[in-house]
Scaffold this motif. Structure first.
Motif, PDB file in Angstrom:
ATOM      1  N   GLY A  96       0.816  -1.213   0.000  1.00  0.00           N
ATOM      2  CA  GLY A  96       0.000   0.000   0.000  1.00  0.00           C
ATOM      3  C   GLY A  96       0.849   1.262   0.000  1.00  0.00           C
ATOM      4  O   GLY A  96       0.522   2.246  -0.677  1.00  0.00           O
ATOM      5  N   LEU A  97       1.967   1.249   0.741  1.00  0.00           N
ATOM      6  CA  LEU A  97       2.863   2.405   0.732  1.00  0.00           C
ATOM      7  C   LEU A  97       3.483   2.598  -0.647  1.00  0.00           C
ATOM      8  O   LEU A  97       3.634   3.734  -1.119  1.00  0.00           O
ATOM      9  CB  LEU A  97       3.958   2.248   1.792  1.00  0.00           C
ATOM     10  N   GLU A  98       3.818   1.490  -1.303  1.00  0.00           N
ATOM     11  CA  GLU A  98       4.340   1.597  -2.673  1.00  0.00           C
ATOM     12  C   GLU A  98       3.265   2.145  -3.615  1.00  0.00           C
ATOM     13  O   GLU A  98       3.561   2.921  -4.525  1.00  0.00           O
ATOM     14  CB  GLU A  98       4.858   0.244  -3.138  1.00  0.00           C
ATOM     15  N   ALA A  99       2.009   1.758  -3.389  1.00  0.00           N
ATOM     16  CA  ALA A  99       0.904   2.295  -4.194  1.00  0.00           C
ATOM     17  C   ALA A  99       0.719   3.786  -3.926  1.00  0.00           C
ATOM     18  O   ALA A  99       0.419   4.557  -4.852  1.00  0.00           O
ATOM     19  CB  ALA A  99      -0.385   1.530  -3.896  1.00  0.00           C
ATOM     20  N   ILE A 100       0.934   4.219  -2.685  1.00  0.00           N
ATOM     21  CA  ILE A 100       0.872   5.653  -2.366  1.00  0.00           C
ATOM     22  C   ILE A 100       1.973   6.386  -3.115  1.00  0.00           C
ATOM     23  O   ILE A 100       1.747   7.465  -3.684  1.00  0.00           O
ATOM     24  CB  ILE A 100       0.999   5.896  -0.852  1.00  0.00           C
ATOM     25  N   ALA A 101       3.181   5.827  -3.136  1.00  0.00           N
ATOM     26  CA  ALA A 101       4.300   6.458  -3.844  1.00  0.00           C
ATOM     27  C   ALA A 101       3.987   6.569  -5.335  1.00  0.00           C
ATOM     28  O   ALA A 101       4.265   7.603  -5.960  1.00  0.00           O
ATOM     29  CB  ALA A 101       5.584   5.673  -3.611  1.00  0.00           C
ATOM     30  N   ALA A 102       3.400   5.517  -5.927  1.00  0.00           N
ATOM     31  CA  ALA A 102       3.034   5.551  -7.345  1.00  0.00           C
ATOM     32  C   ALA A 102       1.943   6.589  -7.595  1.00  0.00           C
ATOM     33  O   ALA A 102       2.007   7.340  -8.579  1.00  0.00           O
ATOM     34  CB  ALA A 102       2.580   4.166  -7.799  1.00  0.00           C
ATOM     35  N   ALA A 139      -3.663   1.805   3.026  1.00  0.00           N
ATOM     36  CA  ALA A 139      -2.371   2.123   3.657  1.00  0.00           C
ATOM     37  C   ALA A 139      -2.366   3.567   4.166  1.00  0.00           C
ATOM     38  O   ALA A 139      -1.827   3.843   5.241  1.00  0.00           O
ATOM     39  CB  ALA A 139      -1.218   1.904   2.680  1.00  0.00           C
ATOM     40  N   TRP A 140      -2.969   4.479   3.423  1.00  0.00           N
ATOM     41  CA  TRP A 140      -3.041   5.871   3.861  1.00  0.00           C
ATOM     42  C   TRP A 140      -3.816   5.971   5.175  1.00  0.00           C
ATOM     43  O   TRP A 140      -3.387   6.637   6.114  1.00  0.00           O
ATOM     44  CB  TRP A 140      -3.699   6.748   2.794  1.00  0.00           C
TER      45      TRP A 140
END
Length: 188
Positions: A96-102, A139-140
């Motif tokens: 989820g954090l990687e999805a936030i970064a993307a 994740a957020w």
């Protein structure tokens, strides 16, 4: 000694030997299993810590009091991740954090450490409104909750909030300029 008594003795010895073997295996195998777990590479947020620090700083920025980064909240998030998340939760949260970064990259935020605060706030506002992917939104939400809880249970929160365990008189409406800061009427 008769042949019959020799058979009973061997039989007892065999039974005792079998019992000791089973008991020894029952004691030894879990210990060996835990040693095997120690040799595997631990899952951590090490590569995602700049993102966690950047988001924590935007959730509770430093003002005249320390912010989330100054209170050590990113380290708290990493400690909770390492010590209390299951392997599945760790995988989901890191993904989820990687999805936030993307998502942030699509919004023009290439780095949460050096990006413009307005761009970061706009991207995070869109996440808060549910505009990201399901894993990014989850994740957020989880990161926001960890940051807020981590900050308001830290020593630095005492500089932001005034706390009086047994309050004095009750005044329903009081200008904030007279109080100085928001008050916390009970522990978190």
């Amino acid at each position: 000694m008769t042949q019959h008594s020799q058979i009973e003795t061997l039989s007892r010895r065999s039974a005792l030997k079998g019992f000791v073997t089973i008991a020894g295996a029952a004691v030894t195998l879990p210990a060996l299993g835990s040693l095997a777990a120690c040799s595997s590479a631990p899952t951590s947020l090490e590569g995602l810590m700049p993102l966690v620090r950047g988001i924590a700083d935007r959730i509770i920025p430093q003002t005249d009091t320390p912010g989330a980064v100054g209170a050590g909240v990113p380290d708290y998030v990493a400690a909770v991740f390492d010590a209390h998340f299951t392997a599945d939760q760790q995988s989901d949260f890191a993904g989820g954090l990687e999805a936030i970064a993307a998502f942030a990259k699509d919004e023009g935020v290439t780095s949460f450490e050096s990006a413009d605060a307005d761009k970061m706030d706009a991207a995070l506002a869109k996440l808060a409104a549910g505009e990201g992917s399901g894993s990014a939104n989850a994740a957020w939400s989880e990161l926001r909750d960890l940051v807020i809880f981590g900050f308001y249970t830290s020593e630095e929160a005492t500089q932001e909030l005034s706390y009086e365990e047994i309050p004095g008189r009750y005044e329903a409406c009081l200008p904030l300029s007279e109080v100085g800061r928001a008050w916390l009427d009970r522990g978190v």
